[in-house]
Structure formats: structure tokens, C-alpha cells
Design a protein around this motif. Structure first.
Motif, mmCIF file in Angstrom:
data_model
loop_
_atom_site.group_PDB
_atom_site.id
_atom_site.type_symbol
_atom_site.label_atom_id
_atom_site.label_comp_id
_atom_site.label_asym_id
_atom_site.label_seq_id
_atom_site.Cartn_x
_atom_site.Cartn_y
_atom_site.Cartn_z
ATOM 1 N N ASN A 19 0.826 -1.217 0.000
ATOM 2 C CA ASN A 19 0.000 0.000 0.000
ATOM 3 C C ASN A 19 0.853 1.258 0.000
ATOM 4 O O ASN A 19 0.540 2.243 -0.697
ATOM 5 N N LEU A 20 1.929 1.265 0.799
ATOM 6 C CA LEU A 20 2.777 2.454 0.856
ATOM 7 C C LEU A 20 3.476 2.685 -0.480
ATOM 8 O O LEU A 20 3.600 3.836 -0.943
ATOM 9 N N ILE A 21 3.970 1.619 -1.113
ATOM 10 C CA ILE A 21 4.629 1.777 -2.421
ATOM 11 C C ILE A 21 3.611 2.180 -3.476
ATOM 12 O O ILE A 21 3.894 3.004 -4.361
ATOM 13 N N GLU A 22 2.408 1.614 -3.410
ATOM 14 C CA GLU A 22 1.374 1.992 -4.376
ATOM 15 C C GLU A 22 1.071 3.482 -4.284
ATOM 16 O O GLU A 22 0.941 4.171 -5.311
ATOM 17 N N ASN A 23 0.947 4.002 -3.048
ATOM 18 C CA ASN A 23 0.716 5.441 -2.886
ATOM 19 C C ASN A 23 1.883 6.240 -3.442
ATOM 20 O O ASN A 23 1.700 7.266 -4.109
ATOM 21 N N ALA A 24 3.103 5.779 -3.148
ATOM 22 C CA ALA A 24 4.279 6.502 -3.631
ATOM 23 C C ALA A 24 4.310 6.536 -5.155
ATOM 24 O O ALA A 24 4.574 7.581 -5.761
ATOM 25 N N PHE A 49 11.363 10.524 -7.931
ATOM 26 C CA PHE A 49 12.135 9.487 -7.252
ATOM 27 C C PHE A 49 11.326 8.914 -6.080
ATOM 28 O O PHE A 49 10.433 9.557 -5.514
ATOM 29 N N ILE A 50 11.660 7.659 -5.742
ATOM 30 C CA ILE A 50 11.140 6.992 -4.552
ATOM 31 C C ILE A 50 12.339 6.427 -3.814
ATOM 32 O O ILE A 50 13.117 5.657 -4.392
ATOM 33 N N SER A 51 12.537 6.826 -2.574
ATOM 34 C CA SER A 51 13.670 6.327 -1.799
ATOM 35 C C SER A 51 13.147 5.503 -0.631
ATOM 36 O O SER A 51 12.112 5.821 -0.041
ATOM 37 N N VAL A 52 13.854 4.427 -0.331
ATOM 38 C CA VAL A 52 13.443 3.533 0.750
ATOM 39 C C VAL A 52 14.588 3.400 1.737
ATOM 40 O O VAL A 52 15.759 3.576 1.395
ATOM 41 N N TYR A 53 14.230 3.104 2.992
ATOM 42 C CA TYR A 53 15.230 2.892 4.035
ATOM 43 C C TYR A 53 14.759 1.761 4.927
ATOM 44 O O TYR A 53 13.608 1.736 5.387
ATOM 45 N N LEU A 54 15.616 0.784 5.171
ATOM 46 C CA LEU A 54 15.384 -0.291 6.122
ATOM 47 C C LEU A 54 16.549 -0.302 7.088
ATOM 48 O O LEU A 54 17.721 -0.311 6.653
ATOM 49 N N GLY A 55 16.282 -0.294 8.363
ATOM 50 C CA GLY A 55 17.370 -0.256 9.331
ATOM 51 C C GLY A 55 16.956 -0.799 10.678
ATOM 52 O O GLY A 55 15.766 -0.768 11.042
ATOM 53 N N ARG A 56 17.943 -1.306 11.405
ATOM 54 C CA ARG A 56 17.720 -1.793 12.757
ATOM 55 C C ARG A 56 18.068 -0.679 13.735
ATOM 56 O O ARG A 56 19.169 -0.137 13.697
ATOM 57 N N GLU A 57 17.133 -0.333 14.579
ATOM 58 C CA GLU A 57 17.365 0.641 15.624
ATOM 59 C C GLU A 57 17.253 -0.063 16.972
ATOM 60 O O GLU A 57 17.083 -1.275 17.027
ATOM 61 N N THR A 58 17.323 0.687 18.036
ATOM 62 C CA THR A 58 17.279 0.087 19.375
ATOM 63 C C THR A 58 15.949 -0.621 19.598
ATOM 64 O O THR A 58 14.901 0.012 19.661
ATOM 65 N N ASP A 59 16.024 -1.941 19.692
ATOM 66 C CA ASP A 59 14.854 -2.783 19.996
ATOM 67 C C ASP A 59 13.739 -2.680 18.958
ATOM 68 O O ASP A 59 12.585 -2.992 19.252
ATOM 69 N N ARG A 60 14.051 -2.242 17.750
ATOM 70 C CA ARG A 60 12.998 -2.166 16.747
ATOM 71 C C ARG A 60 13.603 -2.067 15.357
ATOM 72 O O ARG A 60 14.788 -1.759 15.180
ATOM 73 N N THR A 61 12.750 -2.322 14.360
ATOM 74 C CA THR A 61 13.141 -2.226 12.953
ATOM 75 C C THR A 61 12.307 -1.135 12.304
ATOM 76 O O THR A 61 11.085 -1.108 12.455
ATOM 77 N N ARG A 62 12.970 -0.241 11.575
ATOM 78 C CA ARG A 62 12.271 0.885 10.960
ATOM 79 C C ARG A 62 12.336 0.795 9.445
ATOM 80 O O ARG A 62 13.379 0.451 8.873
ATOM 81 N N VAL A 63 11.199 1.123 8.802
ATOM 82 C CA VAL A 63 11.106 1.160 7.348
ATOM 83 C C VAL A 63 10.522 2.511 6.953
ATOM 84 O O VAL A 63 9.497 2.933 7.502
ATOM 85 N N ILE A 94 9.539 5.057 3.485
ATOM 86 C CA ILE A 94 9.343 5.178 2.041
ATOM 87 C C ILE A 94 9.017 6.628 1.743
ATOM 88 O O ILE A 94 8.006 7.157 2.222
ATOM 89 N N ARG A 95 9.914 7.266 0.949
ATOM 90 C CA ARG A 95 9.739 8.686 0.624
ATOM 91 C C ARG A 95 9.601 8.822 -0.885
ATOM 92 O O ARG A 95 10.285 8.139 -1.640
ATOM 93 N N THR A 124 6.890 13.455 0.283
ATOM 94 C CA THR A 124 6.041 12.851 1.310
ATOM 95 C C THR A 124 6.728 11.584 1.789
ATOM 96 O O THR A 124 7.250 10.808 0.978
ATOM 97 N N GLU A 125 6.751 11.360 3.105
ATOM 98 C CA GLU A 125 7.447 10.209 3.654
ATOM 99 C C GLU A 125 6.565 9.516 4.698
ATOM 100 O O GLU A 125 5.991 10.162 5.574
ATOM 101 N N PHE A 126 6.471 8.189 4.571
ATOM 102 C CA PHE A 126 5.799 7.362 5.569
ATOM 103 C C PHE A 126 6.842 6.447 6.211
ATOM 104 O O PHE A 126 7.604 5.771 5.506
ATOM 105 N N SER A 127 6.850 6.441 7.556
ATOM 106 C CA SER A 127 7.806 5.611 8.295
ATOM 107 C C SER A 127 7.044 4.777 9.320
ATOM 108 O O SER A 127 6.162 5.295 10.010
ATOM 109 N N PHE A 128 7.398 3.510 9.389
ATOM 110 C CA PHE A 128 6.812 2.669 10.439
ATOM 111 C C PHE A 128 7.901 1.812 11.044
ATOM 112 O O PHE A 128 8.939 1.546 10.425
#
Length: 536
Positions: A382-387, A396-410, A412-413, A473-477
Motif C-alpha cells: 500500500n505504501l509503495i502503491e501510494n508513492a 524518485f522513490i527512496s526507501v530505508y530499512l534499518g535496525r534501531e534500538t529494539d525495533r526495525t524501521r522502514v 518510504i519517501r 512525502t514520507e511514511f515511516s513505520f
């Protein structure tokens, strides 16, 4: 309808009467209690005052008899003692008489009763006075009086020995008369107070019920579909708080009704358009209007529209599960990077058509998480479809996947017109669709981001939106980590999304033996057809 209205008015009158009757009952009980207590205190005060007056005069006579020897010498003579008794009796309007130790009346004056003959006292009363030095009681003195009298007695001592007793009596009928007069005045005052209290309670009850009547009328208007009615919120009491909550509920109902109507209109349009297309092309093939050599072309369109209907039904089913609390997780361990690449490949054709640039996957590595893979894939889809939908051509569409303290963040901008600041926090609301920043969305129902947020929160995470108008526009979860300390949980070496210039030359997508991309796949280079997955 009239019958319902009569029933409503009857109920309101019953509530009004209930308040009024309760208030007046409280007033009535208060008046009765006040009158009873007041009469009791007044009677006690009167008796104490009379008793003190009689005792003082009886003690004065006894003291004079003890200190004035000439009076004692004249006991049996009707001169000094009789005059003394008459003087005291006349001053207080009571009966005063002196009885010697043998029970004989030696002097007496009967101003209160009007008796003309000497009185006698019960032996036990006389003995009580001679023994204790005093006596207080009430009665008729063995019938000497025709009604109850208050009786006070004091002993007369000589050489340390009680030789006589002085009695002072007065009728208790005066107390009854006094009580009646006090009660009469109290009743008149109570009637006046009751009338004032009645009108005050009537006004208070009417004022209290009136807002409830307005709320009831407003509620009936809501039932008839009119959500424009509001009630007065003035005041600082509980009724005003109820009015504020009622108006907030009305606003929420109005917004919900508006969203539902918009949703029904969108769903109707979404269903009608592909069904019309499918029906038209199928009929054209069946009746020969479409030549055989073009049947494959139009059957491809029919297939696309069928998948569009499938996505709509799938979205509605997910919404139904959310409303019914049936959205259950099947947690497994999977590669988030692989799920993201799979979702991106689903939009390869549209990305190539719009010549979009994908950033942030240059050094992507496997990133394992514990979650429901199908649901997380739907979030990414859904997030990529909106993008893809709202990114302009050559954006452009840029993505980020990363491990943070006790959680994983994604994250999509996407570049593009962005979202207005006052609408950023509302994009996750059910049925909400922006009108200015995302006016290209002609077919969406405003449910995609609502379902995305629900799924993320079901996993214990959170999703946020950020936007700069006319830039991005950027969505992060993020998803909380369940497992820790495993080798597969090593943080991937991904770069933060940055905007890069569009390369002039397109390169092909290659994969090493581990299945990870060696180079960033650029739209237009991959020729293999990918399976499109119809998900919201």
C-alpha cells in the motif's frame, strides 16, 4: 410519528414531575423535622425557664425562713410567713405553699390555680424533699389539681435538720398554649416557605430538564438523518459538559455519515467502472464486434479489471475483519528486504512508464523480523502503491530499512506535491482523502492507510507521516523486535535515503549467488514480466 412524539413528551413530563416531587418531598421533610426539633427545644427551654423561676422563689422563701428568726417564730400565726408567701406568689403568678414536717400546710397562696383551701402533698414527695433537700416533678398532687402542674420543692433546714418544705407550682397548660402559638406562627412561615420553594424547585427542574429535551429532539433529528442540530454549551456544570460531549458526538456522527456516503459512492464507482468495462468487452467478443485478432488485447484489459475488483473485495474484507476484531496475526520470521523488493517488483511496469528512480537499495542486505508476512507485505504494497501513484514523472522513490534500538524501521519517501500540513495527521483516518495535495487519486476509497496503521499497531508498532509541500512525502513505520542476539539480526548496512540525480544510462539488474542485487535495478532495464499482486 405523532404517537412517538406523545410518548416522548410524556416521558419528559414524568422526568420533570419526578424532579419536582423529589425536591418538594425534601422540602416537606425538612419543614417537619425543623418544626419538630424547634418545638422540642422551645418546650425544653420554657420548662427550664419556669423551673428555674419557681426554684429561685422557693429557695428565697426557704432562705428567709432559715435566716429570719421572727418569721420562724410566727409560723403558726397568719402574719409574717403568709404575707411573704403571698408576695412571692403574686410576683411570679404561681402557687406557693409551705408544708411542715408533719404534712400540715402552714401558709399558702394560690395565684395560678385559684384554690381556696389548704393543700396536701403526697407523703413520698414530702419525704423526698426532706431527705434530698429538693424535688422537681409534674402531676396533679393526688387530684388536688384538675390538670398537670409543674411542682418544685425546697427543704427548710434548722440546726442541720429539715423541718419544712416550700413548694412552688404552676400549670403546664400555659406550655401547651405557648406551643400552639409557636406552631401557628411556624405553620404560616412554613406555608410561605413551601410556596417559594415550590416555584424555585419548579424553575430549577424545568431548567434542568430543558437541555435534556433539546438533546432528545436533536437525537431524533439524528435518527432522521439531520446531523446539523446542536445544543447550547453555555455553563460550567455537568449539563454543559454533557452538551459538549453530545455536540462532539454529533460532529463525529456527521463526519462518519459523510465518510460513509463518500465511501458508498466510491465503492459504487469502483464496482461500476470495471464491471461496465468487463461486460462491454465480453459482449463485444461474444457478438463479434471485436475481431478475433484483437481478442487477446481486450481480454488482457478484462483481466486487469478483474484484478481491480479483486483488490476492492480484498480491501472490504480486511475492513470487515478490523471492525469485527478478527484481524489475527500469524507471526513468522521472514526477510523484510525480500518482501520490500517483491512489493517493488509488483509495480515495475508503472515505475518504468513514469520513469521513476528508486533510491536506497544500493547495498541492501537481508533484514529478518518476526511478524505476519502477509500483513506486512500488504503494508509495504500500500505504501509503495501510494508513492508510485503520487510521484510525478521522472521523480524518485527512496526507501530505508534499518535496525534501531529494539525495533526495525522502514521508511518510504517519494517526491511530488506533498500533503498540506493540516492534513498530514488525518491521512490515516478511515475514508479520509485529501482534496488538494492528492487530487490525482480519483478511485481510492481512503482505506489503504487506515488499514496500514491498523496492521502496524496490531504488531505493536507505529506509523507516522511527514511531508513538505511541493517537495516530498514520507511514511515511516517501525516494528518492535521480538528476538535478540541472533546472528541473523545483525543490522544491515543500508544508507539513509538521499535524493540522487537520475542516471543517464540504465543498467540491468543482476544478482549474486546469495540472491541479493549486485546493482540497483533501474526501471526499464528488467524485461522479465513480474507477477502483479492485487492488494491494497
Amino acid at each position: 410519528m405523532k404517537k412517538k412524539k406523545r410518548i416522548r413528551v410524556h416521558r419528559q413530563k414524568t422526568l420533570f414531575r419526578k424532579y419536582l416531587s423529589i425536591s418538594m418531598s425534601i422540602v416537606m421533610v425538612s419543614i417537619v423535622l425543623l418544626g419538630t426539633v424547634m418545638l422540642a427545644f422551645i418546650s425544653s427551654f420554657w420548662e427550664n425557664e419556669k423551673s428555674a423561676l419557681l426554684r429561685t422563689n422557693a429557695e428565697n422563701i426557704a432562705e428567709l425562713m432559715e435566716t429570719q428568726e421572727e418569721i420562724l417564730d410566727e409560723w403558726k400565726k397568719e402574719s409574717g410567713l403568709q404575707k411573704l408567701v403571698e408576695t412571692f406568689a403574686a410576683n411570679i403568678g404561681a402557687d406557693i405553699f409551705v408544708i411542715d414536717a408533719s404534712g400540715t400546710c402552714i401558709a399558702g397562696s394560690y395565684e395560678s390555680s385559684g384554690l381556696t383551701h389548704p393543700v396536701t402533698v403526697d407523703p413520698w414527695i414530702m419525704n423526698s424533699v426532706l431527705k434530698n433537700g429538693q424535688y422537681r416533678g409534674s402531676g396533679t398532687l393526688s387530684g388536688m389539681y384538675s390538670e398537670n402542674y409543674m411542682v418544685i420543692g425546697c427543704a427548710v433546714e434548722q440546726d442541720g435538720e429539715s423541718v419544712a418544705a416550700v413548694f412552688a407550682t404552676t400549670s403546664l397548660a400555659a406550655l401547651n398554649i405557648y406551643r400552639v402559638e409557636i406552631l401557628r406562627m411556624f405553620l404560616w412561615a412554613s406555608i410561605a416557605a413551601f410556596i417559594l420553594a415550590f416555584f424555585a424547585a419548579w424553575g430549577f427542574s424545568f431548567r434542568m430538564v430543558q437541555p435534556l429535551r433539546k438533546m432528545a429532539d436533536a437525537a431524533h433529528s439524528f435518527g432522521e438523518g439531520d446531523f446539523s442540530v446542536r445544543v447550547d454549551e453555555s455553563g460550567e456544570d455537568e449539563i454543559s459538559e454533557l452538551a459538549v460531549a453530545f455536540n462532539a458526538m454529533a460532529t463525529s456522527l456527521a463526519d462518519s455519515e459523510c465518510a460513509n456516503r463518500s465511501f458508498i459512492a466510491n465503492v459504487s464507482h469502483e464496482l461500476k467502472t470495471p464491471m461496465t468495462t468487463i461486460s462491454g468487452f465480453i459482449d463485444g467478443i461474444l457478438d463479434g464486434t471485436i475481431p478475433p485478432e484483437q481478442e487477446k488485447k481486450y481480454l488482457t484489459i478484462v483481466s486487469s479489471e478483474t484484478k481491480r475488483l479483486s483488490r476492492l473485495v480484498h480491501t472490504m474484507l480486511n475492513l470487515s475483519k478490523i471492525d469485527n476484531g478478527e484481524l489475527h496475526l500469524r507471526v513468522t520470521r521472514f526477510d523484510m528486504t525480500g518482501a520490500l523488493l517483491e512489493a517493488l517488483l509488483s509495480f515495475e511496469k508503472r515505475i518504468e512508464e513514469k520513469q521513476l528512480q528508486i533510491l536506497g537499495l544500493e547495498n541492501a542486505e537481508s533484514l529478518f523480523v518476526d511478524a505476519d508476512r502477509d500483513m506486512i507485505y500488504q503494508v509495504l504494497y500500500n505504501l509503495i502503491e501510494n508513492a508510485v501513484k503520487f510521484t510525478p514523472d521522472e521523480g524518485f522513490i527512496s526507501v530505508y530499512l534499518g535496525r534501531e534500538t529494539d525495533r526495525t524501521r522502514v521508511s518510504i519517501r517519494n517526491s511530488g506535491p506533498g500533503i498540506a500540513p493540516d492534513e498530514v495527521q488525518m491521512v490515516f483516518d478511515r475514508f479520509y482523502k485529501t482534496d488538494r495535495s492528492r487530487n490525482k487519486d480519483k478511485t481510492g476509497m481512503g482505506l489503504g492507510l487506515y488499514i496500514v496503521r491498523t496492521i502496524v499497531r496490531q504488531h505493536g508498532g507505529e506509523i507516522t507521516a511527514a511531508s513538505v509541500p511541493d517537495e516530498y512525502t514520507e511514511f515511516s513505520f517501525y516494528l518492535p523486535d521480538i528476538r535478540k542476539g541472533t546472528a541473523a539480526d545483525a543490522p544491515p548496512k543500508l544508507k539513509e535515503p538521499v535524493r540522487k540525480s537520475r542516471p543517464e544510462k540504465k543498467t540491468k539488474n543482476r544478482r549474486d549467488s546469495g540472491g541479493r542485487p549486485e546493482e540497483r535495478p533501474v526501471p526499464g532495464a528488467r524485461k522479465k514480466k513480474c507477477e502483479r499482486r492485487g492488494r491494497e
